[in-house]
Design an enzyme around this catalytic site. Structure first.
Site, PDB file in Angstrom:
ATOM      1  N   ASP A  53      31.908  16.062  -3.785  1.00  0.00           N
ATOM      2  CA  ASP A  53      32.046  14.699  -3.273  1.00  0.00           C
ATOM      3  C   ASP A  53      30.967  13.759  -3.778  1.00  0.00           C
ATOM      4  O   ASP A  53      29.911  14.190  -4.262  1.00  0.00           O
ATOM      5  CB  ASP A  53      31.947  14.725  -1.745  1.00  0.00           C
ATOM      6  CG  ASP A  53      30.519  15.004  -1.256  1.00  0.00           C
ATOM      7  OD1 ASP A  53      29.943  16.028  -1.685  1.00  0.00           O
ATOM      8  OD2 ASP A  53      29.979  14.204  -0.472  1.00  0.00           O
TER       9      ASP A  53
ATOM     10  N   GLU B 279      30.931  29.528  -4.072  1.00  0.00           N
ATOM     11  CA  GLU B 279      30.305  28.203  -4.070  1.00  0.00           C
ATOM     12  C   GLU B 279      30.990  27.298  -5.090  1.00  0.00           C
ATOM     13  O   GLU B 279      31.582  27.776  -6.060  1.00  0.00           O
ATOM     14  CB  GLU B 279      28.818  28.310  -4.453  1.00  0.00           C
ATOM     15  CG  GLU B 279      27.858  28.226  -3.290  1.00  0.00           C
ATOM     16  CD  GLU B 279      27.801  26.857  -2.616  1.00  0.00           C
ATOM     17  OE1 GLU B 279      28.733  26.050  -2.773  1.00  0.00           O
ATOM     18  OE2 GLU B 279      26.804  26.607  -1.928  1.00  0.00           O
TER      19      GLU B 279
ATOM     20  N   ASP C 248      22.768  24.171  -7.930  1.00  0.00           N
ATOM     21  CA  ASP C 248      21.948  23.132  -8.549  1.00  0.00           C
ATOM     22  C   ASP C 248      20.492  23.631  -8.529  1.00  0.00           C
ATOM     23  O   ASP C 248      20.096  24.442  -9.370  1.00  0.00           O
ATOM     24  CB  ASP C 248      22.179  21.860  -7.722  1.00  0.00           C
ATOM     25  CG  ASP C 248      21.649  20.600  -8.351  1.00  0.00           C
ATOM     26  OD1 ASP C 248      20.705  20.678  -9.137  1.00  0.00           O
ATOM     27  OD2 ASP C 248      22.160  19.516  -8.039  1.00  0.00           O
TER      28      ASP C 248
ATOM     29  N   LYS D 243      31.431  22.133   2.481  1.00  0.00           N
ATOM     30  CA  LYS D 243      32.848  21.885   2.327  1.00  0.00           C
ATOM     31  C   LYS D 243      33.307  22.053   0.887  1.00  0.00           C
ATOM     32  O   LYS D 243      34.479  22.289   0.607  1.00  0.00           O
ATOM     33  CB  LYS D 243      33.162  20.433   2.767  1.00  0.00           C
ATOM     34  CG  LYS D 243      32.740  20.114   4.163  1.00  0.00           C
ATOM     35  CD  LYS D 243      32.857  18.590   4.410  1.00  0.00           C
ATOM     36  CE  LYS D 243      32.126  18.228   5.656  1.00  0.00           C
ATOM     37  NZ  LYS D 243      31.777  16.786   5.692  1.00  0.00           N
ATOM     38  N   GLY D 244      32.384  21.875  -0.057  1.00  0.00           N
ATOM     39  CA  GLY D 244      32.763  21.731  -1.459  1.00  0.00           C
ATOM     40  C   GLY D 244      33.596  22.866  -2.026  1.00  0.00           C
ATOM     41  O   GLY D 244      34.482  22.640  -2.854  1.00  0.00           O
TER      42      GLY D 244
HETATM   43  C1  PRP Z   1      26.322  21.416  -2.509  1.00  0.00           C
HETATM   44  C2  PRP Z   1      26.909  22.718  -3.028  1.00  0.00           C
HETATM   45  C3  PRP Z   1      25.868  23.723  -2.689  1.00  0.00           C
HETATM   46  C4  PRP Z   1      24.585  22.934  -2.791  1.00  0.00           C
HETATM   47  C5  PRP Z   1      23.945  23.244  -4.100  1.00  0.00           C
HETATM   48  O1  PRP Z   1      26.664  21.288  -1.167  1.00  0.00           O
HETATM   49  O2  PRP Z   1      28.139  23.003  -2.426  1.00  0.00           O
HETATM   50  O3  PRP Z   1      26.040  24.250  -1.406  1.00  0.00           O
HETATM   51  O4  PRP Z   1      24.920  21.558  -2.691  1.00  0.00           O
HETATM   52  O5  PRP Z   1      22.717  22.585  -4.217  1.00  0.00           O
HETATM   53  P1  PRP Z   1      21.338  23.350  -4.414  1.00  0.00           P
HETATM   54  O6  PRP Z   1      21.555  24.475  -5.383  1.00  0.00           O
HETATM   55  O7  PRP Z   1      20.439  22.269  -4.973  1.00  0.00           O
HETATM   56  O8  PRP Z   1      20.892  23.829  -3.078  1.00  0.00           O
HETATM   57  P2  PRP Z   1      26.480  19.953  -0.325  1.00  0.00           P
HETATM   58  O9  PRP Z   1      25.247  20.041   0.475  1.00  0.00           O
HETATM   59  O10 PRP Z   1      26.668  18.774  -1.229  1.00  0.00           O
HETATM   60  O11 PRP Z   1      27.644  20.045   0.736  1.00  0.00           O
HETATM   61  P3  PRP Z   1      29.231  20.000   0.587  1.00  0.00           P
HETATM   62  O12 PRP Z   1      29.634  21.298  -0.063  1.00  0.00           O
HETATM   63  O13 PRP Z   1      29.714  19.897   1.992  1.00  0.00           O
HETATM   64  O14 PRP Z   1      29.585  18.799  -0.256  1.00  0.00           O
END
Ligand code: PRP
Length: 185
Positions: free
Chosen positions: A161, A101, A105, A45-46
């Site tokens: 979030d 995105e 991370d 969703k982010g």
């Molecule tokens: C977050 C972000 C990426 C992911 C990055 O999503 O949007 O998709 O984490 O992390 P990584 O590089 O360690 O894999 P999240 O799972 O928090 O979902 P959201 O976007 O719905 O908040």
């Protein structure tokens, strides 16, 4: 108590974010044409807040589609396990794809998405992220467009979030530690 009271400090103001989004849009405007008709793939969703502000500065024809993948648990740590919860509606064979995105991370999420999309034979796949945390990277990701590099801190707002809240903050900030203690107690 307001959600604004939970913020320890602001990392990027609304004005800084909007200015950077305009610059990123200009980079895309210089690289894509109507004939490319790229598909912007928003990772929910982010990234939805970033995507919606970004596209309003684009001057080439494009389409949008959405994916939901699971990566994090509901807390602040990445699990490394990625699953597709909602897939694209669009057939991307032969298409120019731009993944949008909010944050990269560890890289596990994008690494999975990238390999998955490549099996569908797109003409190209590029990656745009608003925030990039290179110090946390566990898998190398070819980032084509990046808004801001940030230190290893848990940030939120502008789509990001904490426990599904604070996504609507117009800035990117850091939570007060007592908020974690309050919600995890
Ligand atoms: C977050 C972000 C990426 C992911 C990055 O999503 O949007 O998709 O984490 O992390 P990584 O590089 O360690 O894999 P999240 O799972 O928090 O979902 P959201 O976007 O719905 O908040």
């Amino acid at each position: 108590m307001s959600m604004f009271d939970d913020i320890e400090r602001v990392l990027f103001t609304e004005e800084q974010i909007q200015a950077r989004i305009r610059e990123l849009a200009e980079e895309l405007n210089a690289q894509y044409t109507d004939a490319d008709l790229p598909l912007l793939v928003c990772i929910l969703k982010g990234a939805v807040v970033f995507l919606s502000d970004l596209v309003r500065h684009l001057n080439f024809r494009h389409e949008m589609d959405f994916m939901v993948v699971s990566s994090y648990s509901s807390g602040t740590c990445s699990s490394g396990v990625v699953r597709i919860l909602l897939d694209l509606e669009t057939n991307i064979e032969g298409r120019h794809v731009l993944i949008v995105e909010d944050i990269i991370d560890t890289g596990h999420t994008l690494n999975y998405i990238l390999h998955n999309l490549e099996t569908r034979h797109p003409a190209s796949v590029r990656i745009m992220t608003l925030l990039n945390k290179p110090s946390r990277r566990e898998i190398d990701i070819p980032v084509d467009f990046s808004g801001f590099e940030i230190p290893d801190e848990f940030v939120l707002g502008f789509g990001l979030d904490y426990a599904e809240q604070y996504r609507n903050l117009p800035f990117i900030g850091v939570l007060k530690p007592e908020v974690y203690l309050r919600t995890e107690a």
